[in-house]
Design a protein around this motif. Structure first.
Motif, short mmCIF file in Angstrom:
data_model
loop_
_atom_site.label_atom_id
_atom_site.label_comp_id
_atom_site.label_asym_id
_atom_site.label_seq_id
_atom_site.Cartn_x
_atom_site.Cartn_y
_atom_site.Cartn_z
N VAL A 1 -0.98 -1.22 2.09
CA VAL A 1 -2.27 -1.10 2.76
C VAL A 1 -2.91 -2.47 2.95
O VAL A 1 -3.35 -2.83 4.05
CB VAL A 1 -3.20 -0.16 1.94
N MET B 1 6.51 -1.80 8.80
CA MET B 1 6.42 -0.57 9.58
C MET B 1 7.74 0.20 9.57
O MET B 1 7.80 1.36 9.93
CB MET B 1 6.02 -0.88 11.03
N ASN C 1 5.45 -6.21 8.90
CA ASN C 1 4.34 -5.46 8.30
C ASN C 1 4.87 -4.15 7.68
O ASN C 1 4.14 -3.19 7.55
CB ASN C 1 3.22 -5.18 9.31
N ARG D 1 -0.90 -4.57 5.56
CA ARG D 1 -1.13 -4.24 6.97
C ARG D 1 -2.55 -4.60 7.40
O ARG D 1 -2.82 -4.72 8.59
CB ARG D 1 -0.84 -2.75 7.21
N GLU D 2 -3.43 -4.74 6.43
CA GLU D 2 -4.76 -5.24 6.76
C GLU D 2 -4.63 -6.69 7.21
O GLU D 2 -5.32 -7.13 8.12
CB GLU D 2 -5.65 -5.12 5.52
N VAL E 1 8.15 3.60 7.74
CA VAL E 1 7.84 4.88 8.37
C VAL E 1 9.12 5.60 8.79
O VAL E 1 9.17 6.83 8.85
CB VAL E 1 6.91 4.65 9.58
N ARG F 1 8.91 -5.33 13.09
CA ARG F 1 8.42 -4.25 12.22
C ARG F 1 8.70 -4.52 10.75
O ARG F 1 8.10 -3.89 9.88
CB ARG F 1 9.03 -2.92 12.66
N MET G 1 -0.98 -5.25 14.32
CA MET G 1 0.12 -5.02 15.25
C MET G 1 -0.39 -4.42 16.56
O MET G 1 -1.27 -3.56 16.55
CB MET G 1 1.14 -4.09 14.61
#
Ligand SMILES: Nc1ncnc2c1ncn2[C@@H]1O[C@H](COP(=O)(O)OP(=O)(O)OP(=O)(O)O)[C@@H](O)[C@H]1O
Ligand SMILES: [Mg+2]
Lengths: 461, 251
Positions: free
Chosen positions: B80, B52, B50, B83-84, B55, B47, B88
């Protein structure tokens, strides 16, 4: 007297519980295995105490009044009194025995009153004696019978089952009773006022029915233009509409904020605060609407050259909307929070921002639940009484101007039932017809709402 | 070619440290497997790649992670866009409660990758074909994605992930909820996908790691104990802990 007896029985119940448990312990101490925990032996004895007491109390409650009445009135038999007269005599007797009789006291009645009193006291003391002796006998019997392998758990569970069943039965029966009385009164109402006039009539003026002299014969034609429910149905939905215009956007947005944006700390304080808002009695909102918002809107309107009634639909609807906000916000917060985190993660991992995730994934997923909460909000708006009684008019105008006053179903029921009323009068029955309509509307809304919410719940399980 | 270079990565959940000093290079267009006992920090590391972990409020990542020589932990990194580029796939299939088509077109829509309906149709079709799902679902593209079987759902999630043509695909135990047949399908898919994507997969199955990966990293209690080519790790590990874990003596 009854209170003392009752306390005594309760004490007996506790005592038998204690003895039952003690006996169980004694058995246990002889290294025998019991079939149930010692408490169950105690409960078992307590039940042997409660059931006979309950039976005898109900028998007395049912038969005592009838028997006493028969005995008192037996003095008057064969004297050619009519049933009605006998009833009157009996009422006088009872009143005199309570010392509340104001008329002329005849020796006859005085004698009956004395007899009545003595009969009552005999009944009371015999009840006490019988109850106590039967209880003691039954508990003693049960106490002797219980042993290491007697079944106590099953009867106790059965007893609990029966008690709980009775409670829910009572709840259901009263509901059914209320619904049926609504139905029958409504049917009576529609015998006088044609259904068509009620549903499609545009003139609601129940005051006309107030002036009827009840000794006159009922003349349906005189109501031809009295009970047209269109204006108040329209008013109800109109005010509810205004309320929802306030409640839905604010409630939803605050729900989304709480569920998605608020930090744990903010949420921790904001959520209970909003729930407190939901606990404010509606009367308070009512006088808030009538004393603050209404006059304020009127003044504001006047300063802008608009004609605003002090009891405008806008004031009532607006305040009602404020009342419903916490409801919608809290429910939609719950619904949004219960959208699985994995969906959000999936969306974030695709590179979606928070607002995109909410708009495209969370909100659609929560939509059924949100619709459900909105429908429940609508049904509250329609059923709300206090605010409209206090803040919107009581005259049923057929208008869709939010600055004028209108009235609602609930407010009209209040108007009709305040003051003198008699069963069997079209005016009173009109209230039942209105109540029935209201009931049907909110029932449908609630059923749809609960269905929707349930469907949503199943989706993620 | 080295695609991802992690340098001295520490991760904290609140005060608790979950990863210690991880440095790991990931080769381009190869499959790298991360293995290790439960709770050792494999998902946490994945995680990080990217972001993550952003969060999770209490999560705090330190150190450098270079992707194409750009540090993604830098302030200037646009999450953004990141993560493009880094897709995942999660342990539990998590299709959106939308139609199959909307599931796959989700990413391209967000990133404005299609100018017309035709283009979008094409993206959806190629993604589903690459995920080996097209034949099974081409007639029901407008039915809800949640109506598929578990294995199909996972392939749908893979299609969703590759729809934006990411350079890297992160997979966190993608087969743990699947039966052997669906697992075999996904493994075949991974082999196919590595031609165009760099793949990092977390798995609890030694056999799976051996089958699909070229490189393996072994984590234990938040430390990267050993990493290298899968052949070496499985046949001839340097560390006895790795040896013990792979032969099933602990874990
Ligand atoms: N959201 C979180 N909040 C706090 N601690 C967490 C959180 N997620 C993970 N951790 C902790 O970080 C450590 C590593 O967890 P992680 O999920 O990365 O393990 P894992 O190797 O993926 O395990 P598994 O194989 O069971 O998935 C664990 O000790 C865990 O308790
Ligand atoms: Mg994990």
């Amino acid at each position: 007297m009854n209170l003392i007896l009752f306390t005594f029985i309760v004490l007996l119940g506790f005592t038998s519980y204690y003895f039952g448990r003690k006996k169980a312990y004694t058995i246990q101490s002889t290294k025998k295995r019991l079939t149930a925990l010692p408490q169950f032996y105690g409960y078992y004895l307590a039940i042997w105490c409660a059931i006979p007491a309950f039976i005898i109390f109900s028998l007395w409650a049912i038969f005592e009044p009838t028997i006493v009445k028969l005995l008192v009135l037996s003095d008057y038999s064969n004297q050619g009194y009519l049933d009605d007269e006998l009833n009157l005599i009996y009422e006088k007797t009872k009143a005199l025995s309570r010392g509340q009789f104001t008329g002329e006291i005849t020796p006859f009645i005085e004698a009956s009153a004395e007899k009545y009193l003595s009969l009552r006291s005999i009944a009371q003391s015999s009840k006490a004696v019988i109850v106590l002796s039967i209880i003691i006998a039954s508990v003693a019997y049960a106490y002797k019978r219980i042993s290491s392998n007697s079944r106590t758990r099953e009867p106790v569970e059965k007893f609990l089952n029966a008690v709980l069943f009775t409670a829910s039965l009572a709840a259901i029966l009263t509901t059914v009773g209320i619904v049926f009385s609504l139905i029958f009164q409504t049917i009576d109402f529609f015998k006088v006022i044609p259904l068509f006039d009620f549903v499609f009539g545009t003139h609601w003026y129940p005051a006309k029915a107030f002036v009827r002299d009840s000794s006159e014969a009922l003349d349906p034609t005189m109501y031809s233009d009295t009970f047209g429910a269109v204006p108040i149905f329209a008013g109800t939905f109109f005010i509810a509409f205004i309320a929802m215009c306030v409640a839905i956007p604010i409630g939803l947005m605050s729900g989304i904020y709480l569920a998605e944006y608020a930090s744990t700390k903010v949420r921790q304080y904001a959520k209970p605060l909003i729930e407190i808002l939901a606990g404010i009695p509606t009367v308070v909102y009512g006088f808030f609407a009538a004393l603050t918002v209404g006059p304020f809107l009127k003044e504001l309107g006047t300063s802008m050259g608009l004609e605003v009634s002090a009891e405008s639909a806008l004031a009532a609807g607006g305040v009602m909307g404020i009342m419903i906000i916490p409801f919608i916000s809290s429910l939609s917060d719950d619904v949004i929070t219960s959208v699985p985190q994995s969906l959000r993660d999936g969306s974030y991992a695709m590179g979606a921002t928070k607002s995109e995730t909410i708009k495209r994934v969370v909100f659609p997923a929560a939509l059924p639940g949100i619709v459900g909460s909105i429908l429940l909000g609508v049904s509250r708006a329609i059923g709300e009484t206090m605010i409209v009684v206090m803040a919107s008019g009581l005259a049923a105008n057929l208008t869709f101007n939010p600055l004028e006053s209108t009235s609602t179903i609930t407010a009209q029921i209040v108007v009709i039932l305040i003051g003198d009323q008699a069963f069997g009068d079209p005016k009173t029955q009109a209230a039942f017809a209105l109540g029935m309509s209201l009931f049907l509307v909110t029932l449908c809304l609630n059923i749809v709402a609960l269905r929707v919410v349930k469907k949503y719940r199943e989706k993620y399980e | 070619m080295i695609k991802i270079k992690a340098k001295d990565v520490d991760v904290f959940y609140g005060k608790k440290q979950a990863l210690y000093n991880i440095s790991l290079d990931i080769e381009e267009n190869q499959v790298t497997a991360l293995i290790g006992p439960s709770g050792c920090g494999k998902s946490t590391f994945l995680r990080c790649l990217n972001r993550m972990n952003d969060v999770i409020d209490i999560c705090n990542v330190k150190g450098e992670i270079l992707i194409n020589d750009f540090n993604i932990n830098d302030k200037s990194c646009d999450v953004v866009r990141l993560r493009e580029k880094i897709g995942m796939v999660f342990q539990k299939p998590n299709p959106f409660p939308k139609t199959l088509y909307e599931n796959v077109s989700y990413g391209p829509t967000i990133h404005g990758m299609a100018q017309s309906k035709q283009e979008m149709d094409e993206i959806v079709e190629t993604s589903l074909k690459k995920a080996a799902l097209w034949e099974e679902v081409k007639d029901r593209l407008h039915e809800p994605g949640t109506g598929l079987s578990g294995g199909q759902q996972q392939r749908l999630c893979i299609a969703r992930a590759i729809s934006v043509r990411p350079e890297v695909i992160l997979m966190d135990e993608p087969c743990s909820a699947l039966d052997p047949i669906a697992t075999a399908q996904i493994e075949e898919l991974i082999d196919e996908l590595k031609k165009e994507h760099t793949i990092i997969i977390v798995t609890h199955s030694m056999a799976q790691a051996a089958r699909v990966s070229q490189n393996t990293g072994f984590f234990h209690l938040g430390h990267l104990i050993e990493h290298g080519s899968t052949d070496k790790i499985f046949k001839n590990p340097d560390n006895t802990k790795t040896q013990d874990y792979i032969t099933g003596r602990f874990g």
